[in-house]
Scaffold this motif. Structure first.
Motif, short mmCIF file in Angstrom:
data_model
loop_
_atom_site.label_atom_id
_atom_site.label_comp_id
_atom_site.label_asym_id
_atom_site.label_seq_id
_atom_site.Cartn_x
_atom_site.Cartn_y
_atom_site.Cartn_z
N LEU B 236 1.60 -31.79 95.29
CA LEU B 236 1.86 -32.63 95.92
C LEU B 236 3.52 -32.54 95.92
N ILE B 237 3.77 -33.05 97.31
CA ILE B 237 5.22 -32.73 97.67
C ILE B 237 6.19 -33.38 98.96
N GLY B 238 5.29 -34.13 98.92
CA GLY B 238 5.85 -35.02 99.83
C GLY B 238 5.32 -36.67 100.44
N ILE B 239 5.69 -37.29 101.23
CA ILE B 239 5.17 -39.01 100.54
C ILE B 239 5.15 -39.20 102.23
N LEU B 260 -3.89 -31.13 89.66
CA LEU B 260 -2.84 -32.27 91.10
C LEU B 260 -1.76 -32.04 90.04
N THR B 261 0.01 -31.47 90.70
CA THR B 261 0.78 -31.12 90.81
C THR B 261 2.12 -31.49 91.41
N GLY B 262 2.69 -32.77 90.71
CA GLY B 262 3.56 -33.21 92.02
C GLY B 262 4.73 -32.64 91.89
N THR B 263 5.32 -32.23 92.94
CA THR B 263 6.88 -31.92 92.17
C THR B 263 7.56 -31.97 93.93
N LEU B 264 9.11 -31.92 92.80
CA LEU B 264 10.36 -31.98 94.11
C LEU B 264 11.74 -30.63 93.07
N PRO B 267 15.17 -32.16 92.21
CA PRO B 267 16.23 -32.65 90.95
C PRO B 267 15.69 -30.94 90.00
N ARG B 268 14.74 -29.96 90.51
CA ARG B 268 15.30 -29.35 88.76
C ARG B 268 16.44 -28.73 88.19
N TYR B 272 16.50 -22.96 86.36
CA TYR B 272 15.20 -23.36 87.04
C TYR B 272 15.18 -22.78 88.52
#
Lengths: 330, 330
Positions: B236-239, B260-264, B267-268, B272
C-alpha cells in the motif's frame, strides 16, 4: 472407532458435538495410521463446530494429536510402536487418525501423551508467526496478546529462549500474568485495568514494539497501531476481539511503514506444514529435549467431554492447552 | 537563490506556492551542494503543500533533483562538475540543493537533466516496493494500479525486465493503457469501464496475483482482496482513492494469509535511502545504461509554474513524470 463430530442443531441453536462410531481412517501413501492417545482443543475446532471455517473437510474435529504409530510405510522413517505427535488434517478427536509422515515428530521420552498433544499447533504457530512471518531478531521487542493462551505461552518461551527478546504480554488476570512472568515475560499488562498501548510505549522508550502477535483483532486495532514501532511487523492470527474493524485509516499504516500479515495455520498446504515442522524440529527440538522449553497443559478432559473442553476455552479459563484424553490414561 | 515554498492562505482556501529568494543551503559533512537543473513533482509535495504530511521539515518543496555538483568533499566519490541525480530531504524546487553523497547517482550520458530528474523517486519506489517489500519472484504476477503514473511506468519496466513477471495494470483511459502495453504490460484494464477484479481473476486462472502495488487505497480495498492470490503480498503506497476504509474484515486477511505492507519513501531514514540507492544502482543501472529501462517524462514546466505542474498531477493528466526545469534549458 469412537469419534467426535459436529451435531448440527436447529438454526436458532448453537451446534453441539456428538460421540459417534465410525470406521477407522485408511492411510494414503505417505501417511501414518496413528492410535490416538491425546488430542488438543484449538479455537479452529470451535470455529468449525460453528460452521464458519469454510475449509474443514474432515467431519471429525481436531487438528493435532499424540499417539502411537499403528501402521507405517517402510520408507516413512517411522515404525509401528513409535510415539508421535503432530498436525493432522482434521480427525484428531478420535481413536485413530492419519497423519502425513513428513509432519510427524517423535515424542520426547520425558513427555506424557497429554504433554505431547500440547506441542504441535501452538509451538508450530508460535514459531511460524515469530520467525517465518514476524522475522523476530535477537533482542527485539515483541508484544504477545493473550499471553496465557496456548500460543501465547509457547511464544513467550520461544521469543526468550531463541532470541532473548523483550517480551511484553497482555492477559486478563494477575494469575495469568504471573504465569507468563514465570515463563520469562519481561512485562505483564492487565488489559482489564491498564491501558496497554501506554504501558508498551513506556516499556520501549516511546518507540513501540518491533513485532506484535495479535490474537484479538478488531478491538485492539487502534491500540496495536499505537503500540507498534515504525517499520514494525504485526501478525494477525486471531479475532477474539471481533473480526470487523470500522474506519481503518490507511495513511497510519503507510506513515509508520507497518507490515500486517494475516495468517492461519490449519488451511495451509501439506507441503507448508511439512516444511514448517522440519524447520521447527531442527531449530527448537534440541531445546525441548533439554527441557528449556516445555508444553503447558491446563486441563485434561476425556474425549467424551469434548464439548465441555471447548466451553472451557470459549470462557478463556485456561492457561495453556486443553487436552482430550483418548482411551485409558498414560 | 530562487526557491518555491508553501504559501499559507486563509483557512478556507487551499494553500498555494510562492517563488521566493532564499540563501543557498550549506552542505553538512557528507553532503554535496548541487546546482539544480531539474526537479520532479511528486504527490508527497502536494500533501506537504496541503500541510498534511507531518514529516517535511525543509520549507522548500521537492524530494528529487538532477543537476551539477557545485561543491563536494574529497572523499565523497564526486567532484564539482559531475552530473548527479537523487533524492533530497526536501529543497528540490530551488536553484541549489544539498544531497547526501551516498544517495547521489551519476547521470547516464544519454540523459537530459529532465530525464534524469524523472528517475530517482519513481524507480527507487518501484524497486523498493516490487523487490524489497514485495519480494517479486521471476514469472510471478503483479497488479499495478495507476499503471501510467510515474511509479507505475517504472514498475512495469522493472517487473518485466528484471523478473519477466506477468504484469497487469489498471488505468483510466485507452491512451494510458496503450502506453502501458508499449512499456511491456501484459494486460491493461480500464477501471472506468471494466471490473478489474474479474479481469485479474480471468488473467490468472482464477488464482489472483502474487503481488499488488496499490496507489489507490480505500476505494479498491475489497476488490484488491478479491484480486490477490492466497499468501499474496499487497503493498500500500498511495491513497488516491481515499484514506478511510469503512469496514475491514480481518478474517479475510487471515484466511487468505495476505501480507499487507504500508510504505512511504520520503519519511524513511537517510541510511535506508542510501542502502536502497546502492542496491538499485547495482541491480538496475546496467539496464538503464543499456537503454532497456527508460524514464518517462510527461511534461516539463519552468520552476516558476510549480503550482500549474502540481495541478496537472492532481488532475491525473500525466503519463509518467512531471518535471520542473530550473534555469535555462539543457
Amino acid at each position: 472407532m469412537k469419534a467426535i463430530i459436529v451435531e448440527h442443531k436447529q438454526p436458532e441453536q448453537a451446534n453441539g458435538l456428538t460421540l459417534t462410531e465410525l470406521p477407522a481412517p485408511i492411510p494414503a501413501e505417505g501417511e501414518l495410521l496413528v492410535k490416538v492417545r491425546a488430542a488438543a482443543v484449538n479455537r479452529t475446532d470451535i470455529v468449525t463446530r460453528e460452521g464458519q471455517s469454510g475449509y474443514a473437510v474432515n467431519p471429525v474435529l481436531g487438528v493435532e494429536i499424540a499417539g502411537v504409530v499403528e501402521q507405517a510405510d517402510g520408507n516413512s522413517g517411522f515404525a509401528p510402536g513409535d510415539r508421535v505427535m503432530g498436525l493432522v488434517n482434521g480427525g484428531g478427536y478420535a481413536e485413530y487418525a492419519v497423519m502425513p509422515a513428513e509432519r510427524a515428530m517423535k515424542i520426547p521420552d520425558a513427555y506424557s501423551f497429554a504433554e505431547a498433544a500440547a506441542v504441535p499447533e501452538v509451538f508450530l504457530t508460535a514459531y511460524q508467526t515469530l520467525y517465518w512471518i514476524g522475522r523476530l531478531q535477537p533482542h527485539e521487542s515483541v508484544l504477545i496478546h493473550a499471553g496465557a493462551s496456548g500460543v501465547g505461552t509457547a511464544a513467550i518461551q520461544l521469543a526468550k529462549t531463541l532470541s532473548r527478546a523483550q517480551v511484553i504480554v497482555t492477559a486478563g488476570s494477575e494469575e495469568k500474568l504471573d504465569f507468563c512472568r514465570n515463563l520469562g515475560a519481561d512485562v505483564g499488562i492487565n488489559y482489564k485495568t491498564q491501558s496497554f498501548e501506554q504501558e508498551v510505549l513506556q516499556a520501549t522508550d516511546g518507540q513501540g514494539v518491533d513485532l506484535i502477535l495479535d490474537f484479538v483483532g478488531a478491538d485492539y486495532w487502534d491500540k496495536n497501531l499505537a503500540s507498534i514501532k515504525k517499520e514494525g511487523r504485526w501478525v494477525l492470527i486471531g479475532i477474539l476481539g471481533g473480526v470487523q474493524v470500522e474506519q481503518v485509516n490507511l495513511f497510519a499504516l503507510m506513515s509508520k511503514c507497518v507490515q500486517l500479515t494475516g495468517t492461519l495455520l490449519t488451511p495451509r498446504s501439506d507441503a507448508y506444514k511439512a516444511r514448517l515442522t522440519a524447520d521447527f524440529v531442527s531449530e527448537v527440538f534440541p531445546r525441548i529435549e533439554r527441557g528449556e522449553i516445555k508444553p503447558i497443559v491446563d486441563t485434561v478432559f476425556p474425549l467424551e467431554q469434548a464439548i465441555e473442553a471447548q466451553r472451557h476455552m470459549e470462557e478463556n479459563r485456561n492457561i495453556g492447552k486443553i487436552i482430550l484424553q483418548v482411551g485409558k490414561e498414560d
